[in-house]
Enzyme design. Structure first.
Site, PDB file in Angstrom:
ATOM      1  N   ASN A 177      -5.594   6.126   1.783  1.00 47.24           N
ATOM      2  CA  ASN A 177      -4.833   6.570   2.955  1.00 47.24           C
ATOM      3  C   ASN A 177      -3.346   6.263   2.800  1.00 47.24           C
ATOM      4  OD1 ASN A 177      -6.819   7.767   4.541  1.00 47.24           O
ATOM      5  ND2 ASN A 177      -7.438   5.826   5.475  1.00 47.24           N
ATOM      6  N   HIS A 214      -3.465  10.269   5.418  1.00 47.10           N
ATOM      7  CA  HIS A 214      -4.742  10.263   6.141  1.00 47.10           C
ATOM      8  C   HIS A 214      -5.508  11.578   5.989  1.00 47.10           C
ATOM      9  CE1 HIS A 214      -4.445   6.364   8.160  1.00 47.10           C
ATOM     10  NE2 HIS A 214      -3.137   6.594   8.238  1.00 47.10           N
ATOM     11  N   GLU A 234     -14.819   4.039   7.210  1.00 44.64           N
ATOM     12  CA  GLU A 234     -15.387   4.571   5.965  1.00 44.64           C
ATOM     13  C   GLU A 234     -16.789   4.036   5.717  1.00 44.64           C
ATOM     14  OE1 GLU A 234     -12.792   1.009   4.783  1.00 44.64           O
ATOM     15  OE2 GLU A 234     -12.824   2.574   6.299  1.00 44.64           O
TER      16      GLU A 234
END
Length: 404
Positions: free
Chosen positions: A288, A293, A323
């Site tokens: 990220n 993102h 995640e």
């Protein structure tokens, strides 16, 4: 793959309810309209026929009162010749009107004259309409051709008639008898049918238009409600990014599997086990931070695709948060669950993820546990797999750790 969460809902309920209520309402309203119109038309016919009968009867009484209510004749009776002559006069007069039958009663309820000779002299004892007429009240009612008319000795008429009774007065306004006339109203039958049919057609057309407009409004609203329900359902069950089960749906599916295991034990069947895997992408924050993102979102979606590729059709999986993902493997023991986790680990590691033209090597850590006791809570089981997964990550990631 159990990727569809089944819940009972009926977004078309309003449409179905409207159709049922609308249909029943139309039947009731049309029936009431036909009934009301028929009786209104019938009342009109009665009034017209009653007026005709009174008008004609008044003329008859005026011209033949002496012959009908002469005391000498009432005491002595009529000779056959007198009846023949009087009968010819009356029938000639009645031939100008639609009068089927005439009866004249004295105050003692005896029939002193009728154009049906065989009933002259009969006393009509229990006729309520005659009683009202002798009390000074005019009354009428409709008699259909298939109904028996008046006295049982009389012939049945082949026409619809209005039977009208009215009092007969002498010169000093005393009631001396009564008269009954049968006015043929068959000609009004078609008019009544026409009025009823017209009313039914008109009200039906109005109701159909109103129903169509209402149905269109409700159907439009129902589609919006259905769309809203679908959105709410998806929000309640599926992860908005990846399209797989969210945390609440995973918990529900896990509890279902535990309930099935309990049922097997209650039924005396061998218990089945439930494999539970928790997995987490290694170094996802770095992805990220480095690629943004949006790139991270694409990695998560690609990760769920590979989970799907490695599982059986009836296995359950979903996004637990961030995640982290949870996989449920029904009827899978600890060893097989660990093997399934390792296959998925290799599948993820083997093929890089292509994100916006950039090839990224991604790995994941896995924590595995297995449920043999369905009375153990899912929270406890998940805590074990979560602990095992963090051991895998602390050991460098890209590995499977099992925990009982």
């Amino acid at each position: 793959m159990k990727n569809i969460h089944k819940i009972e809902r009926n977004p078309n309920f309003l449409e179905h309810l409207l159709i049922i209520i609308g249909s029943l309402s139309m039947i009731v309203i049309v029936t009431l309209t036909a009934f009301t119109t028929y009786h209104s038309a019938k009342e009109d016919v009665l009034n017209i026929a009653e007026d005709d009968a009174v008008r004609i009867g008044t003329v008859i009484v005026k011209h033949y009162q002496y012959d009908l209510f002469n005391k000498n004749k009432l005491n002595k009776g009529w000779s056959s010749l007198e009846i023949d002559m009087f009968d010819r006069h009356v029938k000639y007069f009645l031939s100008q009107f639609e009068i089927h039958k005439i009866k004249v009663f004295n105050f003692k309820r005896n029939i002193i004259y009728s154009n049906e000779r065989d009933i002259i002299g009969i006393k009509d004892k229990n006729n309520k309409s005659l009683t009202k007429a002798l009390q000074g009240k005019i009354n009428s009612h409709l008699v259909h051709e298939d109904e028996t008319v008046d006295l049982s000795e009389e012939k049945q008429l082949n026409a619809d008639v209005v039977e009208t009774y009215f009092p007969v007065y002498n010169d000093i306004e005393e009631i001396v008898g009564a008269m009954e006339l049968y006015v043929d109203v068959t000609r009004y039958k078609d008019e009544i049918i026409h009025r009823v049919t017209t009313s039914v057609v008109n009200i039906s057309a109005i109701l159909i238009i109103v129903f169509a407009i209402s149905y269109f409004i409700v159907r439009t609203g129902s589609k919006e409600v259905k769309s809203l329900l679908d959105r709410l359902h998806n929000m309640a069950v599926y992860d908005t990014l990846t399209g797989v089960y969210n945390r609440g749906a995973i918990i529900e599916q896990a509890n279902k599997e535990l309930s099935l295991m309990k049922r097997r034990i209650i039924n005396g069947e061998p218990p089945k086990c439930l494999g539970i895997i928790m997995t987490d992408l290694d170094y996802f924050k770095k992805i990220n931070d480095t690629y943004g993102h949006q790139a991270g979102d694409k990695v998560l979606c690609g990760f769920t695709d590979r989970i799907k590729q490695s599982l059986r059709e009836y296995d359950v999986y979903g996004r637990w948060g961030g995640e982290e993902f949870v996989i449920l493997l029904p009827e899978t023991d600890h060893e097989k669950a660990a093997a399934a986790a390792d296959r998925l680990r290799k599948l993820i590691m083997k093929k890089p993820f292509s994100i916006n033209g950039t090839s990224l090597n991604i790995t994941a850590s896995f924590g595995v546990t297995c449920c043999y006791d369905p009375y153990e809570s899912f929270d406890t089981l998940l805590a074990k797999s979560d602990e095992a997964m963090y051991e895998a990550k602390e050991s460098g990631g890209n590995r499977v750790v099992s925990k009982q």
